[in-house]
Design a protein around this motif. Structure first.
Motif, mmCIF file in Angstrom:
data_model
loop_
_atom_site.group_PDB
_atom_site.id
_atom_site.type_symbol
_atom_site.label_atom_id
_atom_site.label_comp_id
_atom_site.label_asym_id
_atom_site.label_seq_id
_atom_site.Cartn_x
_atom_site.Cartn_y
_atom_site.Cartn_z
ATOM 1 N N THR B 17 6.690 -0.553 10.411
ATOM 2 C CA THR B 17 6.780 -0.212 8.978
ATOM 3 C C THR B 17 6.530 -1.445 8.122
ATOM 4 O O THR B 17 5.805 -1.391 7.119
ATOM 5 C CB THR B 17 8.169 0.359 8.646
ATOM 6 O OG1 THR B 17 8.506 1.316 9.638
ATOM 7 C CG2 THR B 17 8.185 0.987 7.280
ATOM 8 N N GLU B 20 2.929 -2.120 8.007
ATOM 9 C CA GLU B 20 2.233 -1.123 7.190
ATOM 10 C C GLU B 20 2.390 -1.457 5.710
ATOM 11 O O GLU B 20 1.406 -1.499 4.968
ATOM 12 C CB GLU B 20 2.830 0.261 7.429
ATOM 13 C CG GLU B 20 2.109 1.107 8.447
ATOM 14 C CD GLU B 20 2.918 2.347 8.781
ATOM 15 O OE1 GLU B 20 3.293 3.063 7.837
ATOM 16 O OE2 GLU B 20 3.203 2.563 9.959
ATOM 17 N N CYS B 24 -0.799 -2.571 3.285
ATOM 18 C CA CYS B 24 -1.134 -1.761 2.100
ATOM 19 C C CYS B 24 -0.954 -2.585 0.833
ATOM 20 O O CYS B 24 -1.797 -2.546 -0.076
ATOM 21 C CB CYS B 24 -0.253 -0.517 2.032
ATOM 22 S SG CYS B 24 -0.582 0.645 3.349
ATOM 23 N N ASP B 178 12.331 -0.553 7.115
ATOM 24 C CA ASP B 178 11.534 -1.643 7.654
ATOM 25 C C ASP B 178 12.373 -2.421 8.666
ATOM 26 O O ASP B 178 13.473 -2.008 9.027
ATOM 27 C CB ASP B 178 11.052 -2.560 6.521
ATOM 28 C CG ASP B 178 12.153 -3.452 6.036
ATOM 29 O OD1 ASP B 178 13.295 -2.959 5.999
ATOM 30 O OD2 ASP B 178 11.907 -4.618 5.703
#
Lengths: 244, 229
Positions: B17, B20, B24, B178
């Motif tokens: 996470t 990610e 992003c 996370d």
């Protein structure tokens, strides 16, 4: 927009701002001393002096501040008995102490890296000249290297000061009531989310640019010998114009 | 080394996470950075003012506070606006979206400075030569500027990435699962705070180390045609 709630919460928020500034100031003061020592060890030729310091800097620059805070604040709980035995548990129980310790170590590592660059940027000829005059060791550092290095480090150091000032907002996560912490408690009570948070943001903004302004003045004063001398004719003309 | 009592997989999930969110946010930051740099160098005073305000405000306010403003403030603001227009709506912000938006927005301000420097590093004569050859502004940007800008911007963007990936730890505050939050949950069950946070710290350190090597490789690849002094 509810202005009354902002006015009502201003005293509490200034209290929070004071804690933020206090934490920043203490961390800077102690972190600065730590950083000078660490930077001197970092440029040492002895690998046994240098290696642990490199590991220290790598760890504190390579991990998030939040992990470091949790590691010290919550992590110390795992060693409660050992810490009680050596009489340090009452310190590690306090969020204030843990927050300050983390901030000191963190800024110490970042600042040490800045100072290392500055120490290595001191012209070799100056160090050689000092050695030729018979200076060595601490005297050489105190008279020649450090004064020059600190001046070279000033622009980068001002960034670190700003960075540290803003990172202190993380201490609100371990229950300290700094500016962010106060703002969060007020929002939890009144639900005036953006009024309070934006007021807090403006307070951070004001202090940040105040500090930057002070640094600009200090830098200006310290670099007088590097500036081009003012043209005497222009100076006279400006003085005359000012009088009329 | 550490006995994680079978909670190790949770940390790996958290790491995924974190990465990610980080990637992003970096993409968003690059877009914001290009826009910001374009605004700062524009002839239009309004664009300049907007870009300068953006970087000034973002750099003066702590990331945590900005995250709280975006995550809690935006839904309230939208609801208040809708109420004024006579609608009763309920806005809920997805933590992932809020985290990516905030981090991308913040690091966009830093990327703006990086790209601004890179824009200015492209010799002016080359662009003039491109115009003289009859290229339009868009074509000159695409063929002459862009290939060089990203090469000049790489070291700066690498730094932005390193700081950004560490800042992703903050999204745990808005309940996004996370690496930090997973460690926190695991700590609550096992009562081994030091072990879990230490392992988490080592994972972040691993990301930093891999990124440093990756950055060197990319820079070497990007500069393969450049003559060194």
């Amino acid at each position: 927009m509810d202005t009354q709630v902002i006015i009502d919460s201003l005293p509490a928020m200034f209290g929070g701002l004071w804690l933020t500034i206090e934490l920043t100031a203490y961390a800077l003061l102690i972190g600065f001393c730590l950083a000078v020592a660490v930077a001197m060890m970092r440029v040492s030729r002895n690998v046994f002096v240098r290696a642990p310091v490199i590991a220290f800097i790598f760890f504190f620059r390579g991990t998030p501040l939040l992990v470091q805070i949790f590691l010290i604040y919550y992590g110390s709980g795992q060693f409660r008995e050992e810490l009680t035995q050596i009489g340090l548990w009452h310190l590690f129980r306090e969020p204030y102490f843990c927050a300050l310790l983390t901030l000191v170590l963190n800024t110490g590592a970042y600042t040490a890296e800045i100072f290392r660059g500055a120490i290595q940027a001191v012209p070799h000829g100056e160090v050689e000249a000092a050695r030729a005059c018979g200076m060595s060791g601490w005297l050489l550092y105190r008279r020649i290297i450090l004064p020059k290095a600190l001046r070279l480090a000033l622009p980068a150091y001002s960034n670190e000061v700003i960075q540290l000032f803003q990172s202190t907002s993380l201490v609100s996560i371990i229950t300290l009531l700094d500016l962010t912490g106060v703002a969060r408690t007020i929002v939890a009570r009144t639900f005036d989310v953006y009024e309070i948070y934006i007021t807090a943001g403006l307070m951070y903004l004001a202090v940040t640019y105040g500090v930057l302004w002070i640094f600009r003045i200090v830098e200006h004063r310290l670099s007088g010998h590097l500036r081009e001398r003012e043209d005497p004719a222009t100076a006279v003309r400006d003085a005359l114009r000012a009088r009329s | 080394m550490f006995d994680l009592k079978g909670y190790g997989w949770m940390l790996w999930e958290g790491l995924a996470t974190t990465l990610e969110v980080g990637v992003c946010a970096l993409l968003l930051a690059i877009v914001m950075g290009l826009l910001g740099a374009w605004g700062k160098l524009a002839r239009n005073p309004a664009a300049r003012l907007a870009a300068n305000t953006y970087t000034t405000v973002i750099r003066g306010i702590p990331e945590l506070l900005l995250l709280l403003i975006v995550f809690y403030g935006t839904p309230t603001l939208l609801q208040a606006l809708a109420a004024r227009l006579g609608h009763d709506i309920r806005v809920d912000f997805n933590a992932f979206t809020a985290g990516v938006l905030t981090l991308g927005f913040i690091y966009g301000a830093f990327a703006t400075e990086v790209f601004r420097g890179a824009f200015l590093a492209v010799p002016k004569g080359q662009v003039e030569a491109a115009y003289a050859c009859g290229m339009s502004r868009g074509l000159a940007f695409r063929r002459i500027m862009l290939p060089q800008i990203w090469r000049f911007a790489l070291p700066g963007l690498g730094n932005v990435w390193m700081v950004l990936i560490k800042a992703t730890a903050l999204v745990s505050v808005i309940q996004l699962d996370d690496l930090m939050r997973k460690s926190f949950i695991a700590m609550g069950v096992t009562k081994l705070p030091f072990d879990f946070f230490f392992v988490a710290a080592m994972m972040y350190l691993g990301i930093t180390a891999v990124s440093m090597v990756g950055q060197q490789q990319i820079e070497r690849w990007a500069n393969r045609g450049v003559r060194r002094a």
